[in-house]
Design a protein around this motif. Structure first.
Motif, PDB file in Angstrom:
ATOM      1  N   ASN A  90       0.822  -1.203   0.000  1.00 24.53           N
ATOM      2  CA  ASN A  90       0.000   0.000   0.000  1.00 24.53           C
ATOM      3  C   ASN A  90       0.856   1.251   0.000  1.00 24.53           C
ATOM      4  N   CYS A  91       2.027   1.158  -0.570  1.00 23.52           N
ATOM      5  CA  CYS A  91       2.925   2.307  -0.587  1.00 23.52           C
ATOM      6  C   CYS A  91       3.538   2.453  -1.955  1.00 23.52           C
ATOM      7  N   THR A  92       3.530   3.647  -2.482  1.00 24.79           N
ATOM      8  CA  THR A  92       4.154   3.927  -3.771  1.00 24.79           C
ATOM      9  C   THR A  92       5.456   4.663  -3.524  1.00 24.79           C
ATOM     10  N   PRO A  93       6.596   4.112  -3.887  1.00 24.11           N
ATOM     11  CA  PRO A  93       7.870   4.757  -3.582  1.00 24.11           C
ATOM     12  C   PRO A  93       7.978   6.115  -4.229  1.00 24.11           C
ATOM     13  N   ASN A  94       8.811   6.963  -3.646  1.00 27.86           N
ATOM     14  CA  ASN A  94       8.994   8.302  -4.179  1.00 27.86           C
ATOM     15  C   ASN A  94       9.693   8.290  -5.526  1.00 27.86           C
ATOM     16  N   ASN A  95      10.408   7.222  -5.811  1.00 27.33           N
ATOM     17  CA  ASN A  95      11.146   7.162  -7.073  1.00 27.33           C
ATOM     18  C   ASN A  95      10.455   6.267  -8.086  1.00 27.33           C
ATOM     19  N   SER A  96       9.133   6.239  -8.032  1.00 29.39           N
ATOM     20  CA  SER A  96       8.386   5.318  -8.886  1.00 29.39           C
ATOM     21  C   SER A  96       8.029   5.922 -10.231  1.00 29.39           C
ATOM     22  N   GLY A  97       8.737   6.882 -10.667  1.00 25.66           N
ATOM     23  CA  GLY A  97       8.464   7.429 -11.989  1.00 25.66           C
ATOM     24  C   GLY A  97       7.384   8.463 -11.963  1.00 25.66           C
ATOM     25  N   LYS A 111     -19.075 -11.777  -9.606  1.00 28.85           N
ATOM     26  CA  LYS A 111     -18.452 -11.809  -8.282  1.00 28.85           C
ATOM     27  C   LYS A 111     -18.865 -10.570  -7.490  1.00 28.85           C
ATOM     28  N   PRO A 112     -19.356 -10.723  -6.250  1.00 33.06           N
ATOM     29  CA  PRO A 112     -19.782  -9.544  -5.463  1.00 33.06           C
ATOM     30  C   PRO A 112     -18.629  -8.561  -5.284  1.00 33.06           C
ATOM     31  N   GLU A 113     -18.959  -7.296  -5.437  1.00 34.08           N
ATOM     32  CA  GLU A 113     -17.922  -6.273  -5.268  1.00 34.08           C
ATOM     33  C   GLU A 113     -17.558  -6.075  -3.812  1.00 34.08           C
ATOM     34  N   ARG A 114     -18.539  -6.120  -2.930  1.00 35.51           N
ATOM     35  CA  ARG A 114     -18.290  -5.883  -1.506  1.00 35.51           C
ATOM     36  C   ARG A 114     -17.940  -7.192  -0.805  1.00 35.51           C
ATOM     37  N   CYS A 115     -16.883  -7.131  -0.014  1.00 37.39           N
ATOM     38  CA  CYS A 115     -16.400  -8.339   0.659  1.00 37.39           C
ATOM     39  C   CYS A 115     -16.027  -8.067   2.113  1.00 37.39           C
ATOM     40  N   ARG A 116     -16.686  -7.085   2.741  1.00 37.08           N
ATOM     41  CA  ARG A 116     -16.482  -6.750   4.161  1.00 37.08           C
ATOM     42  C   ARG A 116     -15.044  -6.299   4.448  1.00 37.08           C
ATOM     43  N   CYS A 117     -14.447  -5.587   3.514  1.00 35.59           N
ATOM     44  CA  CYS A 117     -13.119  -5.017   3.767  1.00 35.59           C
ATOM     45  C   CYS A 117     -13.217  -3.981   4.883  1.00 35.59           C
ATOM     46  N   GLU A 118     -12.249  -3.975   5.781  1.00 33.67           N
ATOM     47  CA  GLU A 118     -12.296  -3.101   6.955  1.00 33.67           C
ATOM     48  C   GLU A 118     -11.384  -1.887   6.829  1.00 33.67           C
ATOM     49  N   ALA A 119     -10.803  -1.660   5.674  1.00 33.89           N
ATOM     50  CA  ALA A 119      -9.975  -0.465   5.483  1.00 33.89           C
ATOM     51  C   ALA A 119     -10.862   0.772   5.503  1.00 33.89           C
ATOM     52  N   GLN A 120     -10.466   1.780   6.275  1.00 31.95           N
ATOM     53  CA  GLN A 120     -11.306   2.968   6.409  1.00 31.95           C
ATOM     54  C   GLN A 120     -10.503   4.129   6.991  1.00 31.95           C
ATOM     55  N   MET A 121     -11.076   5.325   6.861  1.00 30.79           N
ATOM     56  CA  MET A 121     -10.578   6.522   7.538  1.00 30.79           C
ATOM     57  C   MET A 121     -11.789   7.282   8.059  1.00 30.79           C
ATOM     58  N   VAL A 122     -11.805   7.573   9.353  1.00 33.67           N
ATOM     59  CA  VAL A 122     -12.910   8.299   9.981  1.00 33.67           C
ATOM     60  C   VAL A 122     -12.396   9.666  10.409  1.00 33.67           C
ATOM     61  N   ILE A 123     -13.120  10.725  10.020  1.00 36.20           N
ATOM     62  CA  ILE A 123     -12.734  12.090  10.381  1.00 36.20           C
ATOM     63  C   ILE A 123     -13.858  12.737  11.187  1.00 36.20           C
ATOM     64  N   LYS A 124     -13.481  13.646  12.068  1.00 37.38           N
ATOM     65  CA  LYS A 124     -14.453  14.299  12.939  1.00 37.38           C
ATOM     66  C   LYS A 124     -14.123  15.771  13.056  1.00 37.38           C
ATOM     67  N   LYS A 125     -15.174  16.595  13.094  1.00 31.16           N
ATOM     68  CA  LYS A 125     -15.000  18.045  13.199  1.00 31.16           C
ATOM     69  C   LYS A 125     -14.927  18.458  14.666  1.00 31.16           C
ATOM     70  N   PHE A 135      -7.971   5.125  11.555  1.00 34.80           N
ATOM     71  CA  PHE A 135      -7.441   4.803  10.231  1.00 34.80           C
ATOM     72  C   PHE A 135      -6.985   3.351  10.215  1.00 34.80           C
ATOM     73  N   SER A 136      -7.425   2.626   9.197  1.00 31.93           N
ATOM     74  CA  SER A 136      -7.001   1.246   8.995  1.00 31.93           C
ATOM     75  C   SER A 136      -6.741   1.039   7.516  1.00 31.93           C
ATOM     76  N   ASN A 137      -5.633   0.385   7.211  1.00 33.90           N
ATOM     77  CA  ASN A 137      -5.273   0.164   5.808  1.00 33.90           C
ATOM     78  C   ASN A 137      -5.063  -1.327   5.525  1.00 33.90           C
ATOM     79  N   VAL A 138      -5.802  -2.175   6.232  1.00 32.50           N
ATOM     80  CA  VAL A 138      -5.708  -3.619   6.046  1.00 32.50           C
ATOM     81  C   VAL A 138      -6.839  -4.068   5.123  1.00 32.50           C
ATOM     82  N   HIS A 139      -6.493  -4.585   3.956  1.00 30.95           N
ATOM     83  CA  HIS A 139      -7.474  -5.034   2.966  1.00 30.95           C
ATOM     84  C   HIS A 139      -7.515  -6.561   2.937  1.00 30.95           C
TER      85      HIS A 139
END
Length: 725
Positions: free
Chosen positions: A44-51, A129-143, A157-161
């Motif tokens: 889940n990371c794109t290197p800085n030198n990835s073109g 094939k169902p598009e939704r598969c209960r992935c728990e990756a999310q970001m919650v923001i609050k004012k 914040f969770s980035n686990v797919h």
């Protein structure tokens, strides 16, 4: 090492968070996969030198954004670079409430349970094939609101797919409800290009060139731009005019001190509107000596200019006075706005007024405010230099800019004009039309010509950022006029809340010189103005004093003797002191030269006339008078209970709203004399704080409906309707 998406059967290993080896700030690895070489890489990371692809650091808990749109755009960009899509799952809040929506949950596009089949779609969904598969990756923001301004912070914040990630190059071609997001800056730019005659194709090409990206890498397509432009044009001006006038009249009924003016065209269409609030009118009475007249914003939905008037309070905060939305930018429209501003604020003329370079403003201020000193912001002058002089000067431009900035700070007219002639000769600008224009208007931006008038430190231009921040949270390319007026009112409420918090939480000042003059000023001035005073009195110890005549002194820096210095006249019998540097006239605080002479003359208190009321603690709009702390707390507690009880039903709300309006009018008509109960007397008399009272069980109140208005009120309203129709 090239980063690839998960294979069809990824081997995910959960590890503690650690710094990603290929990224920079705030990018942490949540999950890894083991490739054939048994090397750990972050999928889940794109290197800085990835073109061509640019790395976007992962969000983190506590990261803050100015608006929710900024947060959504950031998460969209992060997802786009990491092979998944974003969907807005749910929001909490009420758009009609001043707080608005206060929480948003952004999830992976494959989050949630698979959608159930609709009638007639069973066979098709079985093959797909169902598009939704209960992935728990999310970001919650609050004012959250702090200091009168709103911020959005990441609270989860969770980035686990649990699914395969997409190839980064194919993210753009996914369904439009994911990444087809147009940011606010892009919206404004699209509307500007469309008004300039560009078609959708040219708009897309222009945005790609401005962002420096390849074709097809925008987060939206031509179809999205077409839909956006169509939506921005679906405005019914006639309906908007009716709703606006209806809103203003309802505001006038609720808050009689709310003021507004409108001008109607011959075809009965709304031309201009100006308005001000109760708190703003009160602020102008206290701090209306210096005014910022800003014309740098537009209501893009109607392509109308916005004119605003701001000021500076005794705590150094930018405060709102009034606002106007005009039909065009012609001279007569500006004149109407300025005259409406004066009428709304009881005809009080400011001592000084600060604007950008605008010849229309210059003309109407000279004719309508002949006694007011007009000046241009240094910051706006500097911003014009690049477009005027970078091309003709080339590599010499930076040197010219540095010397020009030094020129603006010169305080003697002779020195200013001598230095100007040297600069134009040195850089070959004798015949340049922009240089000639600047010199002809030097009376509006040269400190040597402005030092005799009070500006309170506003000439530097830092206020421009604060004014932009005031509008940024609600002024966008699709803001409606009625919504704009409502949101300005909410922003003014936040501003007043911040001012009250500042007043009630005055910080303890620390003395630096221990001189009696400093100690005396610290008990009278606000922390903001005392900081200016303290700087001057600290620097005063570096100056030498020579008496040149009776009650006249030459004050020079101890390292610059023989360089001219400043002449200070001090008459102890009448407590008068003046300096040729005009520091007091310009800032409203005694300069270092005058303070040095006062110390020499054994003055232990600052003369009262040199502690301006506008800089004192007592000039606060929320004064700390005797018993104010306890009375304020008691009223707030009672008000909180009243809000809870009256919000249950609409009948209760109407009943309380009408009676509070009548009560407010009655209180304002009472004499505002000094507080007659001291804090100790308040407590000794046994006056309890409402928060500590037993209010007893809730008693049902039979609503009696809204009382009938008196005939005189109805008559005034009818006359107003006739004037607007």
């Amino acid at each position: 090492m090239e980063i690839t998406p998960f294979s069809s059967k990824p081997n995910i290993i959960q590890t503690p968070k650690q710094k990603c080896p290929c990224c920079t700030d705030h990018c942490y690895i949540d999950s890894y996969r083991v490739d054939e070489d048994d090397e750990f890489t972050d999928p889940n990371c794109t290197p800085n030198n990835s073109g061509d692809q640019v790395s976007v650091p992962a969000p983190y808990v506590g990261q803050s954004f100015e608006t929710d749109e900024d947060a959504i755009e950031y998460y969209n960009n992060f997802a786009r670079c990491n092979g998944f899509l974003v969907r807005r799952e749910r929001s909490k809040g009420n758009p009609d409430h001043p707080m608005g929506v206060y929480k948003r949950e952004l999830v992976c596009h494959r989050a949630g349970a698979p959608l159930s089949a609709k009638p007639g779609q069973t066979n098709r969904l079985k093959r797909k094939k169902p598009e939704r598969c209960r992935c728990e990756a999310q970001m919650v923001i609050k004012k959250s609101i702090s200091g009168g301004s709103a911020k959005w912070a990441v609270i989860n914040f969770s980035n686990v797919h649990n699914h395969d990630l997409l190839e980064v190059n194919f993210v753009h071609y996914q369904p439009p409800y994911h990444h087809r997001y147009i940011s606010q800056a892009d919206r404004d730019r699209i509307i500007a290009l469309a008004k300039g005659g560009c078609n959708v194709g040219l708009i897309i090409r222009a945005l790609e060139m401005e962002k420096g990206i390849k074709t097809g890498q925008l987060t939206f397509s031509e179809r999205d731009v077409k839909n956006f432009l169509h939506a921005s044009k679906t405005v019914n001006p006639e309906l908007e005019r009716v709703e606006l006038l209806k809103y203003c009249k309802s505001m006038k009924e609720k808050i009689p001190d709310f003021r507004y003016e409108v001008s109607i065209m011959e075809d009965n269409k709304l031309e201009n509107i100006a308005w001000s609030y109760v708190e703003s009118i009160r602020s102008y009475k206290a701090f209306g000596d210096v005014v910022i007249f800003d014309v740098g914003h537009r209501l893009c939905t109607y392509d109308r200019p916005i004119l605003t008037w701001f000021g500076l309070d005794n705590n150094g905060n930018i405060i709102f006075f009034s606002c106007a939305v005009l039909f065009d930018e012609k001279l007569e429209s500006y004149r109407w706005a300025l005259q409406a501003f004066l009428r709304l604020l009881d005809g009080k003329y400011p001592q000084t007024i600060l604007t950008d370079f605008n010849m229309n403003l210059k003309e109407i201020i000279q004719t309508d405010l002949p006694e007011t000193k007009h000046a241009h912001s240094f910051d706006h002058i500097i911003s014009k230099l690049s477009s005027w002089f970078s091309a003709p000067l080339g590599p010499q431009y930076e040197k010219f800019k540095t010397e020009f900035c030094q020129l603006t700070e010169l305080k003697q007219i002779e020195e200013f004009e001598r230095e100007w002639q040297r600069i134009v000769l040195q850089f070959g600008l004798v015949l340049d039309r922009h240089a000639e224009f600047l010199f002809l208007n030097r009376f509006f931006w040269g400190l040597a010509y402005l030092k005799n008038w009070f500006f309170g430190g506003l000439l530097g231009g830092e206020h421009n950022l604060k004014i932009r921040g005031f509008f940024r949270r609600f002024l966008n390319s699709q803001t409606k006029l009625k919504d704009f007026i409502e949101q300005v009112g909410v922003a003014v409420d936040f501003q007043n809340q911040a001012a009250e918090e500042t007043n009630q939480n005055q910080i303890q000042t620390n003395l630096k010189t221990c001189l009696p003059l400093e100690e005396h000023a610290s008990t009278i001035l606000t922390p903001y103005s005392f900081a200016i005073f303290q700087k001057e009195i600290s620097l005063s110890t570096h100056y030498a004093v020579y008496e040149t005549a009776t009650e006249t002194y030459l004050v020079e820096h101890h390292l610059k003797t023989g360089g001219g210095g400043h002449i200070v006249t001090c008459i102890p019998s009448s407590e008068e002191v003046s300096c040729t540097c005009k520091g007091f006239e310009f800032l409203g605080v005694l300069c270092r030269h005058a303070l040095r002479v006062l110390s020499l003359k054994n003055c232990f208190v600052v003369p009262d006339r040199y502690l301006l009321l506008r800089w004192r603690r007592e000039s606060n709009l929320f004064p700390k008078s005797s018993g104010f702390k306890y009375r304020s707390q008691a009223l707030k507690s009672l008000g909180s209970i009243l809000v809870q009880e009256s919000a249950i039903t609409k009948d209760r709300f109407d009943y309380v709203q009408w009676h509070l309006g009548k009560l407010l009018n009655h209180v304002r008509e009472m004499e505002a004399g000094p507080a007659n109960v001291a804090e100790d007397d308040w407590l000794d008399a046994g006056m309890p704080i409402i928060a500590e009272m037993d209010v007893g069980p809730t008693r049902k109140i039979a609503p009696r409906g809204r009382p009938r208005k008196q005939k005189s009120t109805v008559k005034v309203a009818n006359e107003e309707d006739a004037a607007l129709s």
